[in-house]
Design a protein around this motif. Structure first.
Motif, PDB file in Angstrom:
ATOM      1  N   GLN A  46       1.171  -1.408   0.522  1.00  0.00           N
ATOM      2  CA  GLN A  46       0.222  -0.078   0.034  1.00  0.00           C
ATOM      3  C   GLN A  46       0.550   1.553  -0.122  1.00  0.00           C
ATOM      4  N   GLU A  47       1.737   0.987   0.453  1.00  0.00           N
ATOM      5  CA  GLU A  47       2.651   2.512   0.869  1.00  0.00           C
ATOM      6  C   GLU A  47       3.480   2.405  -0.790  1.00  0.00           C
ATOM      7  N   THR A  94      -8.571   2.526  -6.019  1.00  0.00           N
ATOM      8  CA  THR A  94      -6.858   1.994  -6.451  1.00  0.00           C
ATOM      9  C   THR A  94      -6.961   1.266  -5.103  1.00  0.00           C
ATOM     10  N   ASP A 112       0.338   4.233  -2.764  1.00  0.00           N
ATOM     11  CA  ASP A 112       0.353   5.651  -2.452  1.00  0.00           C
ATOM     12  C   ASP A 112       1.396   6.392  -3.208  1.00  0.00           C
ATOM     13  N   ASP A 113       2.511   6.563  -2.985  1.00  0.00           N
ATOM     14  CA  ASP A 113       3.968   6.874  -3.018  1.00  0.00           C
ATOM     15  C   ASP A 113       3.253   7.561  -4.424  1.00  0.00           C
ATOM     16  N   ARG A 169      -3.493  12.683  -9.390  1.00  0.00           N
ATOM     17  CA  ARG A 169      -4.742  12.514  -9.348  1.00  0.00           C
ATOM     18  C   ARG A 169      -6.147  13.345  -9.739  1.00  0.00           C
ATOM     19  N   SER A 229       1.159  10.185  -4.935  1.00  0.00           N
ATOM     20  CA  SER A 229       0.581  10.987  -4.291  1.00  0.00           C
ATOM     21  C   SER A 229       1.827  11.857  -6.170  1.00  0.00           C
TER      22      SER A 229
END
Length: 252
Positions: free
Chosen positions: A197-198, A220, A201-202, A210, A205
């Motif tokens: 997940q991290e 997502t 997320d990276d 976006r 971002s």
């Protein structure tokens, strides 16, 4: 002897885990297999280590030169070799039947194969009249900034179709590498990330991401690499899981 995780899982699926005498260093599942003799890995494979285990059968795939390094030496030594490819889910299930016949466990292989086919049929039936979201599955990142994605003409792409999606990136045939800009231009309804997940997320971002429809609508999701990138029975677990998420998504 099984070379690569996918082949190990296929053999274990028909109840032959105790017959496996050697594996490659990258195989981690099932847990009881991890301690078996390693006969090679990313840097190549040792014919001597294979021979030391006195296998009745060696099962390999064409990946990472395993077939090139082992098939001919095994042929000269009189050790049977089976080379398996997994280009779609039909072929994956066919491999189970083939291994069953090659190991004298045809009935067990047939039973496992039929069970997987029934699960596929159930998923297809559940998704038959549903809208199919356009999806991109990212499977990795390269140092040059390109992203690896699941292609339609692979077992992963086939499994995504079974779950009830259609590819957002069209026209892909051989290369799995695409630019972030290509994914942004495709603007998928759903973005899947095979990993942590991290890391997802990276990625999302970063500038421009976006604006993607999937991100704006919170669509997502991470998926298991083991389920989606190792062709075998666990792939059906991933398919069923994704199909369930899609049913909930359509209910929004």
């Amino acid at each position: 002897m099984t070379i690569f995780s996918s082949n190990t899982e296929l053999v274990c699926a028909i109840g032959l885990a105790d017959r496996i005498v050697g594996i490659d260093a990258m195989t981690r599942y099932p847990e009881e297999i991890a301690s078996r003799r390693h006969v090679g890995g990313r840097l190549g494979f040792s014919v001597d280590r294979v021979v030391e285990q006195n296998p009745d059968l060696v099962i390999v795939t064409p990946a990472r030169q395993a077939a090139n390094q082992l098939v001919e030496p095994m042929r000269r030594l009189g050790v049977p070799v089976v080379v398996l490819t997994s280009r779609n889910m039909v072929e994956v299930i066919g491999n189970i039947r083939l291994i069953g016949r090659a190991t004298g466990r045809a009935a067990e292989g047939e039973a496992v194969a039929q069970g997987l086919e029934k699960r596929i049929a159930d998923v297809r039936a559940g998704a038959e009249h549903m809208r199919r979201p356009r999806v991109v599955m990212i499977t990795g990142k390269l140092g040059n900034g390109l992203l690896l994605v699941a292609r339609p003409n692979t077992y992963t792409g086939d499994a995504l179709g079974i779950a009830g999606t259609e590819p957002a990136l069209v026209g892909m045939r051989t290369l799995a590498q695409v630019s972030p800009e290509a994914i942004l231009a495709a603007n998928p309804d759903l973005l899947l990330y095979a990993g942590k997940q991290e890391d997802l997320d990276d990625l999302i971002s970063r500038p421009g991401w976006r604006e993607m429809e999937a991100i704006k609508r919170g669509r997502t999701w991470t998926v298991s690499r083991a389920e989606w990138l190792i062709p075998g029975p666990r792939t059906l677990d991933g398919v069923e899981r994704l199909a369930g998420q899609l049913r909930n998504l359509r209910g929004d």
